[in-house]
Design a protein around this motif. Structure first.
Motif, PDB file in Angstrom:
ATOM      1  N   ARG A   6       0.853  -1.191   0.000  1.00 23.08           N
ATOM      2  CA  ARG A   6       0.000   0.000   0.000  1.00 23.08           C
ATOM      3  C   ARG A   6       0.883   1.232   0.000  1.00 23.08           C
ATOM      4  O   ARG A   6       1.834   1.323   0.786  1.00 23.08           O
ATOM      5  CB  ARG A   6      -0.885  -0.034   1.246  1.00 23.08           C
ATOM      6  N   ASP A   7       0.574   2.183  -0.875  1.00 18.77           N
ATOM      7  CA  ASP A   7       1.386   3.397  -0.886  1.00 18.77           C
ATOM      8  C   ASP A   7       0.697   4.498  -0.075  1.00 18.77           C
ATOM      9  O   ASP A   7      -0.350   4.279   0.544  1.00 18.77           O
ATOM     10  CB  ASP A   7       1.708   3.829  -2.330  1.00 18.77           C
ATOM     11  N   GLU A   8       1.307   5.672  -0.088  1.00 20.06           N
ATOM     12  CA  GLU A   8       0.793   6.770   0.761  1.00 20.06           C
ATOM     13  C   GLU A   8      -0.578   7.253   0.333  1.00 20.06           C
ATOM     14  O   GLU A   8      -1.277   7.920   1.089  1.00 20.06           O
ATOM     15  CB  GLU A   8       1.803   7.917   0.765  1.00 20.06           C
TER      16      GLU A   8
ATOM     17  N   PRO B 145     -14.481  -7.013  12.250  1.00 18.06           N
ATOM     18  CA  PRO B 145     -14.389  -7.595  10.903  1.00 18.06           C
ATOM     19  C   PRO B 145     -15.754  -7.915  10.284  1.00 18.06           C
ATOM     20  O   PRO B 145     -16.755  -8.055  10.985  1.00 18.06           O
ATOM     21  CB  PRO B 145     -13.627  -8.886  11.157  1.00 18.06           C
ATOM     22  N   ILE B 146     -15.724  -8.026   8.960  1.00 19.55           N
ATOM     23  CA  ILE B 146     -16.821  -8.658   8.240  1.00 19.55           C
ATOM     24  C   ILE B 146     -16.524 -10.146   8.227  1.00 19.55           C
ATOM     25  O   ILE B 146     -15.423 -10.548   7.821  1.00 19.55           O
ATOM     26  CB  ILE B 146     -16.906  -8.132   6.793  1.00 19.55           C
ATOM     27  N   VAL B 147     -17.466 -10.945   8.687  1.00 17.09           N
ATOM     28  CA  VAL B 147     -17.223 -12.383   8.817  1.00 17.09           C
ATOM     29  C   VAL B 147     -18.015 -13.139   7.758  1.00 17.09           C
ATOM     30  O   VAL B 147     -19.254 -13.079   7.734  1.00 17.09           O
ATOM     31  CB  VAL B 147     -17.602 -12.871  10.230  1.00 17.09           C
ATOM     32  N   PHE B 148     -17.298 -13.827   6.866  1.00 14.47           N
ATOM     33  CA  PHE B 148     -17.924 -14.629   5.811  1.00 14.47           C
ATOM     34  C   PHE B 148     -17.885 -16.107   6.189  1.00 14.47           C
ATOM     35  O   PHE B 148     -16.829 -16.619   6.570  1.00 14.47           O
ATOM     36  CB  PHE B 148     -17.144 -14.491   4.491  1.00 14.47           C
TER      37      PHE B 148
ATOM     38  N   ASN C 108     -10.045 -11.458  -0.069  1.00 14.08           N
ATOM     39  CA  ASN C 108      -8.824 -10.646   0.010  1.00 14.08           C
ATOM     40  C   ASN C 108      -8.947  -9.349  -0.797  1.00 14.08           C
ATOM     41  O   ASN C 108      -8.480  -8.291  -0.363  1.00 14.08           O
ATOM     42  CB  ASN C 108      -7.618 -11.470  -0.453  1.00 14.08           C
ATOM     43  N   MET C 109      -9.576  -9.432  -1.970  1.00 12.73           N
ATOM     44  CA  MET C 109      -9.816  -8.207  -2.747  1.00 12.73           C
ATOM     45  C   MET C 109     -10.703  -7.250  -1.952  1.00 12.73           C
ATOM     46  O   MET C 109     -10.451  -6.047  -1.904  1.00 12.73           O
ATOM     47  CB  MET C 109     -10.493  -8.551  -4.077  1.00 12.73           C
ATOM     48  N   LEU C 110     -11.732  -7.796  -1.321  1.00 17.19           N
ATOM     49  CA  LEU C 110     -12.657  -6.949  -0.548  1.00 17.19           C
ATOM     50  C   LEU C 110     -11.958  -6.267   0.619  1.00 17.19           C
ATOM     51  O   LEU C 110     -12.214  -5.091   0.903  1.00 17.19           O
ATOM     52  CB  LEU C 110     -13.795  -7.802   0.004  1.00 17.19           C
ATOM     53  N   GLY C 111     -11.086  -7.003   1.292  1.00 20.12           N
ATOM     54  CA  GLY C 111     -10.360  -6.421   2.421  1.00 20.12           C
ATOM     55  C   GLY C 111      -9.565  -5.195   1.996  1.00 20.12           C
ATOM     56  O   GLY C 111      -9.525  -4.189   2.712  1.00 20.12           O
ATOM     57  N   ARG C 112      -8.947  -5.281   0.804  1.00 21.13           N
ATOM     58  CA  ARG C 112      -8.203  -4.113   0.310  1.00 21.13           C
ATOM     59  C   ARG C 112      -9.157  -2.989  -0.084  1.00 21.13           C
ATOM     60  O   ARG C 112      -8.936  -1.820   0.234  1.00 21.13           O
ATOM     61  CB  ARG C 112      -7.347  -4.512  -0.904  1.00 21.13           C
ATOM     62  N   ARG C 113     -10.219  -3.335  -0.783  1.00 22.56           N
ATOM     63  CA  ARG C 113     -11.147  -2.315  -1.268  1.00 22.56           C
ATOM     64  C   ARG C 113     -11.827  -1.554  -0.125  1.00 22.56           C
ATOM     65  O   ARG C 113     -12.013  -0.353  -0.197  1.00 22.56           O
ATOM     66  CB  ARG C 113     -12.245  -2.973  -2.097  1.00 22.56           C
ATOM     67  N   LEU C 114     -12.227  -2.321   0.901  1.00 25.86           N
ATOM     68  CA  LEU C 114     -13.013  -1.717   1.978  1.00 25.86           C
ATOM     69  C   LEU C 114     -12.123  -1.184   3.103  1.00 25.86           C
ATOM     70  O   LEU C 114     -12.627  -0.514   4.006  1.00 25.86           O
ATOM     71  CB  LEU C 114     -13.999  -2.737   2.552  1.00 25.86           C
ATOM     72  N   SER C 115     -10.834  -1.494   3.046  1.00 25.16           N
ATOM     73  CA  SER C 115      -9.925  -1.150   4.161  1.00 25.16           C
ATOM     74  C   SER C 115     -10.528  -1.581   5.479  1.00 25.16           C
ATOM     75  O   SER C 115     -10.606  -0.806   6.438  1.00 25.16           O
ATOM     76  CB  SER C 115      -9.630   0.355   4.192  1.00 25.16           C
ATOM     77  N   GLN C 116     -10.970  -2.807   5.511  1.00 24.94           N
ATOM     78  CA  GLN C 116     -11.621  -3.326   6.715  1.00 24.94           C
ATOM     79  C   GLN C 116     -11.237  -4.796   6.863  1.00 24.94           C
ATOM     80  O   GLN C 116     -11.069  -5.494   5.854  1.00 24.94           O
ATOM     81  CB  GLN C 116     -13.150  -3.201   6.545  1.00 24.94           C
ATOM     82  N   PRO C 117     -11.066  -5.273   8.099  1.00 21.76           N
ATOM     83  CA  PRO C 117     -10.735  -6.692   8.257  1.00 21.76           C
ATOM     84  C   PRO C 117     -11.873  -7.585   7.750  1.00 21.76           C
ATOM     85  O   PRO C 117     -13.059  -7.295   7.966  1.00 21.76           O
ATOM     86  CB  PRO C 117     -10.564  -6.857   9.772  1.00 21.76           C
TER      87      PRO C 117
ATOM     88  N   ILE D  94     -22.203  -4.216   0.557  1.00 24.22           N
ATOM     89  CA  ILE D  94     -21.706  -3.942   1.914  1.00 24.22           C
ATOM     90  C   ILE D  94     -21.696  -2.436   2.180  1.00 24.22           C
ATOM     91  O   ILE D  94     -22.046  -1.977   3.271  1.00 24.22           O
ATOM     92  CB  ILE D  94     -20.319  -4.578   2.119  1.00 24.22           C
ATOM     93  N   ARG D  95     -21.334  -1.651   1.168  1.00 18.30           N
ATOM     94  CA  ARG D  95     -21.370  -0.190   1.352  1.00 18.30           C
ATOM     95  C   ARG D  95     -22.802   0.280   1.573  1.00 18.30           C
ATOM     96  O   ARG D  95     -23.053   1.220   2.319  1.00 18.30           O
ATOM     97  CB  ARG D  95     -20.736   0.508   0.146  1.00 18.30           C
ATOM     98  N   LYS D  96     -23.740  -0.386   0.918  1.00 15.36           N
ATOM     99  CA  LYS D  96     -25.156  -0.032   1.100  1.00 15.36           C
ATOM    100  C   LYS D  96     -25.599  -0.355   2.530  1.00 15.36           C
ATOM    101  O   LYS D  96     -26.237   0.456   3.202  1.00 15.36           O
ATOM    102  CB  LYS D  96     -26.000  -0.833   0.096  1.00 15.36           C
TER     103      LYS D  96
END
Lengths: 375, 375
Positions: free
Chosen positions: B116-118, B184-187, B207-216, B364-366
């Motif tokens: 992850r960059d700045e 966390p979001i638990v699946f 794993n893609m979702l974790g990066r997109r949502l910045s959430q565990p 999830i954003r909804k």
């Protein structure tokens, strides 16, 4: 060292339990023995040493052995047929490895079936596979309510097919469809063109493009041996193409192996030689899409790709200035490669294959002036 | 039966020839021995029988052995660290198969590195892999001009990790980052959630979702054994989650094994039990996205998926009528599955994984009212 673990997937794998299917007698159809020349995706109509080769047998003497051997892989080849059978079985034998560390057996060795309906939509047909000495794919319970016009069976991307038969239930119709006669788009390229690392043959970009454009595509991708070589260009010239696409830069990046002069001379010579025989056929030069910063943080990987892209740009500019017409360049940025598009910094994931397809489709429609058709 | 054929790809594989790399002394860092609890992606902070397990050791007694064994696969686990090293080496040993016919070794057994960059953009880092008895990934020539805040190393999707070390050049900084403390979001799900058939771990949708949502995100996907079982639901309840996602229908489609009543009771019981302990945590029920006509012509595959989706819809309607709040349903159609999204009619290609991610992110954003952030 390597073994599959079927146990874990058995729950899903056994979904289509066809207790009765084996009892039904099948009629077997061999495209190599058919009256109709039914193996499509090639630039030549005849003269093949094996029915599933990409080059005519006479090419063997002209080519380096590596290129010849790779040309025996059936990447881009497909068989078209019609049938009323609700179950289709394909069985075949192959030469070559089963899988690569970054590409599964379904892509390397598998076949892939699509069916076009009356609205020209391409449906994917699910098959149960069995990778024995004879590989078998069984396509069952095919949706009877959809009027299908054509099946298209894509052959393995990284294996050479020795023998293949298609079975359809006795009593159902079956006919191979002749190879389309319209002029093909001819691609010359690398492992990426050959199909690495699509998860199944239908997702290799040349096959996706063929469906999207409804036009024959010839896949002359030769793994690490797509090197813009004169003997291959000679063979390209013998095809009455609608467009030549030269996409070999991913094999020419190595400055130690290929000097600046060498790379540029190969590109220029290829273009000029094609122009000599085919003065009116457009030629598209393609940059390596992984030569963008977003594709990888590995500078030793991305920088050589960028370098070779720049070398080609200079040749392109020079040729344009010299008055060469119908010469086009597809820049790396157009592919929008990012963190999801390659499996190893070079070879596309299925996401990358889709970006390749989208980008090529846009460019080819621009070159040929064909408007996009709604799928 | 299966062998890789490295010869053909050697041209590209040997691109990053690091003659000097081995001479540089590395300092090795073991996340299991670190003062910081650095293994993320789990619902529990401690009590693990092995540092790379997904469930605490106490769960073993409660669970069917198949579920327990699958929970030892490191799907969804990752290790966060910072380093100034321009070269990072990861070495580890695993249990389990090397590949599946439809999923390559890089996904089953490989690791995957992102940085992850700045600006919070996640770069992918290319690694050279070697699948020996000790697996090794070498990440070299890391772009020094980009200010990186955090590395994230995703662990294998279908193997159990026994031991792992991260090497960074001596003299460079290195620190494991502690596991994030936000809820966390638990699946809870199947092989699809576990990551079949992503080509590498970073492309599994959790794993893609974790990066997109910045959430565990906690990945409790268990291959063919995600069956909405009471012992697993009990374990879910012990996690202080921000959202529960129940995505087990792809394992419950089989009418012979799971009657209408059985399926519906499992869904209803799971929801009611979660509600009892976690009255305010939203619950999302998910349909099988391959239960749409466009996904496959195989009616025996698609129809059972559609049936089980409909069974769940009825439970959802009933629960809503009974006044259960914060219960949501994600319909199959929302995923827009088509001819390119699965490798076998069930398991997503990387394209399918991206559709999963896009669809889940929107939903999830909804649910959580978090607006989308530009990547």
């Amino acid at each position: 060292m390597i073994r599959f673990f079927f146990r874990l997937v058995i729950g899903l794998g056994s979904l289509v339990g066809d207790a009765n299917a084996q009892e039904q007698p099948f009629q077997w159809h061999n495209p190599a023995n058919s009256d109709v020349q039914g193996i499509a995706g090639r630039g030549w109509a005849s003269g093949f040493a094996s029915p599933f080769n990409r080059f005519p047998g006479s090419a063997k003497e002209q080519l380096r052995n590596d290129v010849w051997q790779l040309s025996r892989n059936s990447a881009g080849l497909y068989i078209s047929f019609t049938t009323t059978a609700p179950e289709i079985v394909v069985r075949y034998t192959v030469e070559g490895g089963m899988a690569m560390p970054h590409m599964p057996a379904t892509g390397v060795r598998g076949v892939d079936l699509y069916a076009r309906d009356e609205k020209d939509y391409w449906h994917w047909v699910n098959g149960k596979y069995n990778f024995g000495d004879t590989v078998e794919y069984k396509f069952s319970h095919i949706h009877a309510a959809i009027p299908l016009k054509e099946y298209r069976l894509y052959l393995p991307l990284y294996n050479a097919v020795n023998w293949l038969e298609i079975g359809a239930a006795e009593g159902s119709s079956f006919a191979f469809l002749p190879v389309p006669q319209s002029k093909p788009i001819v691609f010359y390229g690398t492992s990426i063109l050959q199909g690495a690392c699509a998860s199944r043959p239908g997702l290799a970009y040349s096959n996706m493009l063929g469906r999207r454009l409804s036009q024959p595509v010839v896949n002359l991708g030769f793994s690490g041996n797509g090197l813009l070589e004169a003997p291959v260009i000679d063979l390209l010239q013998s095809i009455d193409a609608s467009l030549y696409v030269l996409d070999c830069l991913p094999n020419l990046y190595d400055a130690q192996r290929f000097s600046r002069e060498e790379v540029q001379q190969r590109i220029e010579t290829a273009v000029m030689n094609l122009r000599k025989t085919r003065p009116d056929v457009p030629i598209l030069l393609v940059e390596h899409p992984a030569g963008v910063a977003a594709a990888s943080l590995d500078t030793a990987l991305v920088n050589p790709y960028r370098r070779v892209n720049q070398l080609q740009q200079a040749v392109f500019d020079k040729l344009q200035r010299s008055g060469i017409k119908k010469l086009y360049l597809l820049p790396a940025e157009a592919f929008s490669f990012d963190a999801s598009t390659t499996v190893d910094g070079t070879h596309p994931t299925d996401i990358g294959m889709q970006r390749y397809t989208d980008t090529y489709e846009r460019m080819i429609r621009k070159i040929t002036g064909r408007p996009a058709k709604k799928q």
